[in-house]
Design a protein around this motif. Sequence first.
Motif, PDB file in Angstrom:
ATOM      1  N   HIS A   1       0.811  -1.217   0.000  1.00  0.00           N
ATOM      2  CA  HIS A   1       0.000   0.000   0.000  1.00  0.00           C
ATOM      3  C   HIS A   1       0.849   1.275   0.000  1.00  0.00           C
ATOM      4  CE1 HIS A   1      -2.601  -3.143   1.840  1.00  0.00           C
ATOM      5  NE2 HIS A   1      -3.527  -2.570   1.105  1.00  0.00           N
ATOM      6  N   LEU A   2       2.103   1.155  -0.378  1.00  0.00           N
ATOM      7  CA  LEU A   2       2.996   2.315  -0.356  1.00  0.00           C
ATOM      8  C   LEU A   2       2.511   3.460  -1.227  1.00  0.00           C
ATOM      9  CD1 LEU A   2       6.601   0.803  -0.362  1.00  0.00           C
ATOM     10  CD2 LEU A   2       5.766   2.586   1.175  1.00  0.00           C
ATOM     11  N   ASP A   3       1.770   3.154  -2.287  1.00  0.00           N
ATOM     12  CA  ASP A   3       1.369   4.182  -3.238  1.00  0.00           C
ATOM     13  C   ASP A   3      -0.109   4.537  -3.133  1.00  0.00           C
ATOM     14  OD1 ASP A   3       3.941   4.523  -4.534  1.00  0.00           O
ATOM     15  OD2 ASP A   3       3.640   2.508  -5.331  1.00  0.00           O
ATOM     16  N   VAL A   4      -0.745   4.181  -2.034  1.00  0.00           N
ATOM     17  CA  VAL A   4      -2.129   4.584  -1.799  1.00  0.00           C
ATOM     18  C   VAL A   4      -2.156   6.082  -1.504  1.00  0.00           C
ATOM     19  CG1 VAL A   4      -4.075   4.415  -0.194  1.00  0.00           C
ATOM     20  CG2 VAL A   4      -2.909   2.342  -0.975  1.00  0.00           C
ATOM     21  N   PRO A   5      -2.979   6.872  -2.196  1.00  0.00           N
ATOM     22  CA  PRO A   5      -3.071   8.308  -1.886  1.00  0.00           C
ATOM     23  C   PRO A   5      -3.588   8.505  -0.462  1.00  0.00           C
ATOM     24  CG  PRO A   5      -4.097   7.815  -3.999  1.00  0.00           C
ATOM     25  CD  PRO A   5      -3.841   6.500  -3.337  1.00  0.00           C
ATOM     26  N   LEU A   6      -2.871   9.278   0.314  1.00  0.00           N
ATOM     27  CA  LEU A   6      -3.254   9.487   1.706  1.00  0.00           C
ATOM     28  C   LEU A   6      -4.224  10.651   1.817  1.00  0.00           C
ATOM     29  CD1 LEU A   6       0.169   8.820   3.466  1.00  0.00           C
ATOM     30  CD2 LEU A   6      -1.812   7.304   3.303  1.00  0.00           C
ATOM     31  N   ASP A   7      -5.404  10.438   1.246  1.00  0.00           N
ATOM     32  CA  ASP A   7      -6.526  11.331   1.458  1.00  0.00           C
ATOM     33  C   ASP A   7      -7.700  10.482   1.920  1.00  0.00           C
ATOM     34  OD1 ASP A   7      -7.413  10.039  -0.824  1.00  0.00           O
ATOM     35  OD2 ASP A   7      -7.283  11.787  -2.119  1.00  0.00           O
ATOM     36  N   TYR A   8      -8.822  11.116   2.221  1.00  0.00           N
ATOM     37  CA  TYR A   8      -9.932  10.375   2.817  1.00  0.00           C
ATOM     38  C   TYR A   8     -10.484   9.323   1.870  1.00  0.00           C
ATOM     39  CZ  TYR A   8      -9.589  14.047   6.269  1.00  0.00           C
ATOM     40  OH  TYR A   8      -9.105  14.895   7.239  1.00  0.00           O
ATOM     41  N   GLU A   9     -10.568   9.644   0.575  1.00  0.00           N
ATOM     42  CA  GLU A   9     -11.130   8.694  -0.372  1.00  0.00           C
ATOM     43  C   GLU A   9     -10.144   7.574  -0.688  1.00  0.00           C
ATOM     44  OE1 GLU A   9     -13.322  12.096  -0.040  1.00  0.00           O
ATOM     45  OE2 GLU A   9     -11.263  12.098  -0.827  1.00  0.00           O
TER      46      GLU A   9
END
Length: 444
Positions: free
Chosen positions: A306-314
């Motif tokens: 999950h290193l490239d998961v955007p760290l925003d709410y969605e």
Amino acid sequence: MITVDLPSSVPEPAEPPVLSRHWDDEQSWTLPNYLRRNGYQGLKAALRMRPDEVIELVKTSGLRGRGGAGFPVGTKWSFIPQDTPAPHYLVVNADESEPGTCKDMPLMLASPHMLIEGIAIAAYAIRARHAFVYVRGEVASVVRRLRAAVAEAYDAGLLGRQVLGSGLDLELVIHAGAGAYICGEETALLDSLEGRRGQPRLRPPFPATAGLYASPTVVNNVESIASVPAILRNGTDWFRSMGTERSPGFTLYSLSGHVARPGQYEAPLGVTLRELLERAGGIRAGHTLKFWTPGGSSTPMFTAEHLDVPLDYEGVGEAGSMLGTKALQIFDDTVCVVRAVTRWTEFYAHESCGKCTPCREGTYWLVQMMRRLESGDASEADLTTLVDITESIVGKAFCALGDAAGAPIMSSLEYFRDEYLAHFPGGCPFDPARATAFADGGPR
């Protein structure tokens, strides 16, 4: 009272850092320094507008709560009824107690006037004449720093009667809590602020209609309120130029654990852990990332996948977790997942207020099961029992603490079930006394 002349505002770059830009200034916490850095220009702009216009501007900005749930700040303000004779209250939740979360305390230490300015703007918008900051009592240095800044603001006419010569009257109280994690839950905080034992309230009614002293109340997180002055100074387009469409703006990410340079990293929402690790110097030398939390121990864990998961709410939600408080706890390949989850479970059992049966009894039994699993005195059938107990708590407790206790257990079983199985018989495979190996890359 000493009146203060505000210097003219200067343009600010549309990129982070914003909240932490001047943390390294000499005596950054003082009023003179804050005034040199566009301090109270946002309040000045707000006072030229009608309260409802301020609320609408914050709604248009897309600012979302930075304390966990990500609820839109302006929308929460708009819930306050204006057709009631009851007084309105603003309460700032500074009871930062989530394991791994450490963003609000340094913000209040380095820039308390940013919070005070945000409080004044929010109070004006919701037509409140009294505001409270509920601070975790153990951080005495923060309480002292806030109270000193409040005294400066009163002396300068930025708090009290006729703020900056306007019609705003505002009294601000810094309240030190008694050290309970449950008081981070907004209704438990309100009970504690009223002098009662901190326990969650039944909802409805919600705080917006019957909060502090049964009056309309807004409860916001420290970072949420501290983000408001910059929006008033620079406008909604400036704020929305950062972050993502549905999660605009900037925020503070707390990196702790096995990173070369742990600390606070301010970035636009939507940044990835891979990018943050580049700033933080990467995982400590000689090791690799194993698992991490995107929003504190109460959020389902992620892995290196999950290193490239955007760290925003969605982005985080679509990947199966929650952004929460943006407390990124980083664990490398030397850490036993079962041991880490056991420690978190012990924390939630200790901090349960005991009001509801699922949480009070369930977290106790979760601890017993996790300790058995960690020691190896268990079997695969006990994993089924562990899941059954967890499911009897999640979604059935009085507040979100029950869900928080279940999140690390269920997510760790999803990603590391084999590691649980490797504990029995015999105990933790990470124990140096055991010379066994398990899985790929496990200890030898």
